[in-house]
Design a protein around this motif. Structure first.
Motif, PDB file in Angstrom:
ATOM      1  N   ASN A 124      30.287 -23.697  18.609  1.00 24.67           N
ATOM      2  CA  ASN A 124      29.527 -22.350  19.303  1.00 24.67           C
ATOM      3  C   ASN A 124      28.302 -21.951  18.380  1.00 24.67           C
ATOM      4  OD1 ASN A 124      31.679 -21.407  20.996  1.00 24.67           O
ATOM      5  ND2 ASN A 124      33.094 -21.021  19.598  1.00 24.67           N
ATOM      6  N   ALA A 125      27.331 -21.570  19.358  1.00 19.25           N
ATOM      7  CA  ALA A 125      25.942 -21.178  18.763  1.00 19.25           C
ATOM      8  C   ALA A 125      25.553 -20.172  18.616  1.00 19.25           C
ATOM      9  CB  ALA A 125      25.170 -22.206  19.704  1.00 19.25           C
TER      10      ALA A 125
ATOM     11  N   GLY B 203      25.928 -18.877  27.110  1.00 24.35           N
ATOM     12  CA  GLY B 203      26.862 -17.988  27.650  1.00 24.35           C
ATOM     13  C   GLY B 203      27.943 -17.215  26.765  1.00 24.35           C
ATOM     14  N   ASP B 204      29.159 -17.312  27.324  1.00 24.77           N
ATOM     15  CA  ASP B 204      30.303 -16.850  26.177  1.00 24.77           C
ATOM     16  C   ASP B 204      30.638 -17.487  25.006  1.00 24.77           C
ATOM     17  OD1 ASP B 204      30.052 -14.377  27.760  1.00 24.77           O
ATOM     18  OD2 ASP B 204      31.441 -14.966  29.144  1.00 24.77           O
ATOM     19  N   GLY B 205      30.315 -18.740  24.950  1.00 15.87           N
ATOM     20  CA  GLY B 205      30.715 -19.569  24.049  1.00 15.87           C
ATOM     21  C   GLY B 205      32.363 -20.011  24.332  1.00 15.87           C
ATOM     22  N   ILE B 206      32.828 -20.999  23.369  1.00 18.71           N
ATOM     23  CA  ILE B 206      34.066 -21.687  23.523  1.00 18.71           C
ATOM     24  C   ILE B 206      35.110 -20.852  22.728  1.00 18.71           C
ATOM     25  CG2 ILE B 206      35.365 -23.601  23.228  1.00 18.71           C
ATOM     26  CD1 ILE B 206      32.635 -25.238  23.121  1.00 18.71           C
TER      27      ILE B 206
ATOM     28  N   HIS C  68      26.989 -24.254  34.183  1.00 19.94           N
ATOM     29  CA  HIS C  68      28.010 -23.714  34.819  1.00 19.94           C
ATOM     30  C   HIS C  68      28.507 -22.672  34.070  1.00 19.94           C
ATOM     31  CE1 HIS C  68      29.186 -25.802  38.713  1.00 19.94           C
ATOM     32  NE2 HIS C  68      28.910 -27.020  38.019  1.00 19.94           N
ATOM     33  N   HIS C  69      28.276 -22.925  32.641  1.00 20.13           N
ATOM     34  CA  HIS C  69      28.912 -21.687  31.746  1.00 20.13           C
ATOM     35  C   HIS C  69      27.553 -21.072  31.318  1.00 20.13           C
ATOM     36  CE1 HIS C  69      32.142 -24.363  31.383  1.00 20.13           C
ATOM     37  NE2 HIS C  69      32.740 -23.658  31.043  1.00 20.13           N
ATOM     38  N   ALA C  70      26.475 -21.154  31.886  1.00 17.29           N
ATOM     39  CA  ALA C  70      25.098 -20.126  31.379  1.00 17.29           C
ATOM     40  C   ALA C  70      25.199 -18.981  32.389  1.00 17.29           C
ATOM     41  CB  ALA C  70      23.869 -21.044  31.468  1.00 17.29           C
ATOM     42  N   PRO C  71      25.065 -17.608  32.030  1.00 18.29           N
ATOM     43  CA  PRO C  71      24.893 -16.804  32.504  1.00 18.29           C
ATOM     44  C   PRO C  71      23.452 -16.771  33.454  1.00 18.29           C
ATOM     45  CG  PRO C  71      24.425 -16.015  30.463  1.00 18.29           C
ATOM     46  CD  PRO C  71      24.869 -17.535  30.181  1.00 18.29           C
ATOM     47  N   PRO C  72      23.591 -16.242  34.798  1.00 14.45           N
ATOM     48  CA  PRO C  72      22.261 -16.167  35.328  1.00 14.45           C
ATOM     49  C   PRO C  72      21.065 -15.387  34.709  1.00 14.45           C
ATOM     50  CG  PRO C  72      23.990 -15.287  36.817  1.00 14.45           C
ATOM     51  CD  PRO C  72      24.565 -15.274  35.411  1.00 14.45           C
ATOM     52  N   GLY C  73      19.896 -15.951  34.832  1.00 14.87           N
ATOM     53  CA  GLY C  73      18.710 -15.784  34.153  1.00 14.87           C
ATOM     54  C   GLY C  73      18.587 -16.237  32.627  1.00 14.87           C
ATOM     55  N   SER C  74      19.572 -17.049  32.295  1.00 14.29           N
ATOM     56  CA  SER C  74      19.355 -17.575  30.927  1.00 14.29           C
ATOM     57  C   SER C  74      18.828 -18.996  31.020  1.00 14.29           C
ATOM     58  CB  SER C  74      20.806 -17.620  30.303  1.00 14.29           C
ATOM     59  OG  SER C  74      21.544 -18.530  30.785  1.00 14.29           O
ATOM     60  N   ALA C  75      18.793 -19.696  29.890  1.00 12.70           N
ATOM     61  CA  ALA C  75      18.380 -21.105  29.975  1.00 12.70           C
ATOM     62  C   ALA C  75      19.421 -22.015  29.420  1.00 12.70           C
ATOM     63  CB  ALA C  75      17.059 -21.040  29.427  1.00 12.70           C
ATOM     64  N   VAL C  76      19.196 -23.461  29.781  1.00 14.62           N
ATOM     65  CA  VAL C  76      20.152 -24.537  29.054  1.00 14.62           C
ATOM     66  C   VAL C  76      19.106 -25.454  28.253  1.00 14.62           C
ATOM     67  CG1 VAL C  76      21.253 -26.373  29.383  1.00 14.62           C
ATOM     68  CG2 VAL C  76      21.896 -24.768  30.967  1.00 14.62           C
ATOM     69  N   ASP C  77      19.173 -25.456  27.066  1.00 14.55           N
ATOM     70  CA  ASP C  77      18.460 -26.250  26.113  1.00 14.55           C
ATOM     71  C   ASP C  77      18.735 -27.898  26.118  1.00 14.55           C
ATOM     72  OD1 ASP C  77      16.670 -23.965  25.699  1.00 14.55           O
ATOM     73  OD2 ASP C  77      17.730 -23.397  24.080  1.00 14.55           O
TER      74      ASP C  77
END
Length: 447
Positions: A435-436, A387-390, A364-373
């Motif tokens: 935050n990464a 995404g934008d982080g916390i 839900h927080h990842a922008p379109p076209g990105s990945a979730v590791d």
């Protein structure tokens, strides 16, 4: 069930009975055998003094006995009750305090140097005789010491039976007094415990703020009272959290119910799609509430050895459709050694819910076209989005129930991360958020 007072008093009574029996037995033995021991000790001591007092002439033969003034007076006056005789090795009397010329010997027998202790009767009175050998310049001599039993009775007291009864009675009285002191002390010492028990019995659900007083509590019981007070504090905190949770849940369900009622009242003019969305939203809230209730109860967990890679793959597969809708790619579990299984002790269902919630939150927080590791190792499992982080101000609120971020794109109830924290806590794990750059990472550290 016996009370603590009864157990202590019973133990004390048994101990006092045993001690009293031992004391009476010792006194009886002392009164029975003590006089004989004292007589033997007195005879041995006086015989040694006589041996030390024997004086020898130039020919090496005894010619006198030099004693203290007190002993000289005793052997000069009490001729029938105390006497000594110095003999040679054949039993010939060389010196005597009573001017006798024969050695002491039992009636009808001659002198026997091997008989060290015997009893004779003279003029109807019993006499105790001790024979002690000694040497001087290579010659053997003997000292015979006589004490009448009449003198022993005078020295020791003739009323020994009365003394024995008095000693036993004194011991019994002393034990009774000691018992009374013990009972009074136990009653006084257990008074704080009885008072605390009465106070604990009055604690009800509506007054959990009450605590047990530690005033006058023995140091041995203070840790127990402190532990009970801490348990009450945890219970009070738990009830407070439950009340707040119920109030918040009621508030969260009140709004969609009101909207649904309004849609139904509009009848055909209502928006069917909006009504279905409200129903889905409520269903999701109820579903998460059930998950949270299950995660909060430790007895619901069934621990077993499971492969963390399998659970991560199942959770990722279930969320694949949602990821496609969000145009997000879920990168599968990655290990240092992908061919090996990562076995951990956990509840399969709870671990699945934990990983699914973390991956769903990242999607839900990842922008379109990105990945979730999703990274899995023997030490931890980490889920990261890009995404934008916390926001800094949101960090303390992340795991609070019903809290939702300002830029959240889904319509969740704000319970997902709270459920994750409950599951991690039940397993003894640590759930961390960081935050990464870019994005955010949630880590479940094992152990």
């Amino acid at each position: 069930m016996k009370s603590l007072s009864s157990r202590l008093l019973t133990t004390t009574a048994i101990a006092l009975t045993c001690i009293s029996g031992i004391v009476v037995l010792v006194l009886t033995l002392l009164l029975r055998w003590g006089p004989d021991m004292m007589i033997n000790l007195d005879l041995d001591r006086n015989a040694a003094r006589i041996v030390e007092g024997v004086h020898f002439n130039a020919a090496g033969m005894p010619d006198s006995v030099r004693l203290s003034q007190k002993m000289t007076a005793i052997y000069s006056v009490l001729l029938q009750d105390a006497a000594y005789r110095v003999l040679d090795q054949d039993g010939v009397v060389l010196l005597s305090s009573d001017h006798a010329d024969t050695a002491y010997a039992p009636a009808g027998e001659s002198f026997n140097p091997q008989r060290s202790r015997f009893r004779v009767v003279s003029n109807g009175e019993g006499q105790q005789v001790l024979t002690v050998p000694f040497t001087h310049d290579g010659r053997a001599f003997h000292v015979q010491l006589m004490r009448s039993e009449r003198m022993h009775r005078i020295m020791l007291g003739s009323d020994s039976e009365k003394a024995q009864k008095i000693a036993i009675a004194s011991a019994v009285v002393a034990m009774l007094l000691f018992s009374l002191v013990v009972v009074a002390t136990l009653h006084r010492s257990l008074k704080p415990l009885r008072k605390a028990s009465a106070a604990a019995g009055q604690i009800q659900v509506d007054n959990l703020s009450a605590r047990l007083s530690l005033d006058d509590v023995p140091s041995e019981l203070a840790p127990l009272f402190n532990a009970f007070n801490l348990a009450l504090q945890r219970l009070e905190d738990g009830y407070r959290v439950q009340r707040e949770f119920l109030a918040t849940a009621a508030h969260e369900l009140k709004t969609p119910l009101a909207l649904m009622r309004g849609q139904i009242e509009l009848d055909d003019r209502g928006d069917r799609g909006a009504l279905l969305r409200d129903l889905d939203h409520m269903a999701r809230q109820v579903h998460q509430l059930l998950h949270l209730a299950e995660a909060s109860e430790r007895q619901n967990y069934a621990m077993e050895q499971i492969d963390l890679n399998d659970i991560a793959a199942e959770a990722s597969a279930q969320l694949e459709r949602l990821a496609q809708q969000r145009e997000v790619h879920i990168v599968g579990a990655v290990n240092d050694e992908p061919a090996m299984k990562v076995m951990i002790m956990a509840d399969r269902g709870a671990l699945f819910v934990l990983l699914r919630n973390l991956i769903e939150n990242a999607v839900h927080h990842a922008p379109p076209g990105s990945a979730v590791d999703v990274d899995v190792s023997v030490r931890e499992v980490a889920v990261r989005d890009y995404g934008d982080g916390i926001p800094v101000e949101a960090m303390p609120q992340l795991f609070k129930r019903f809290w939702r971020g300002a830029h959240r794109r889904d319509e969740g109830a704000g319970l997902g991360l709270s459920i994750c924290e409950e599951i991690a806590h039940a397993h003894g794990w640590t759930l961390q958020a960081e935050n990464a750059v870019p994005g955010a990472r949630f880590r479940v550290v094992f152990g």
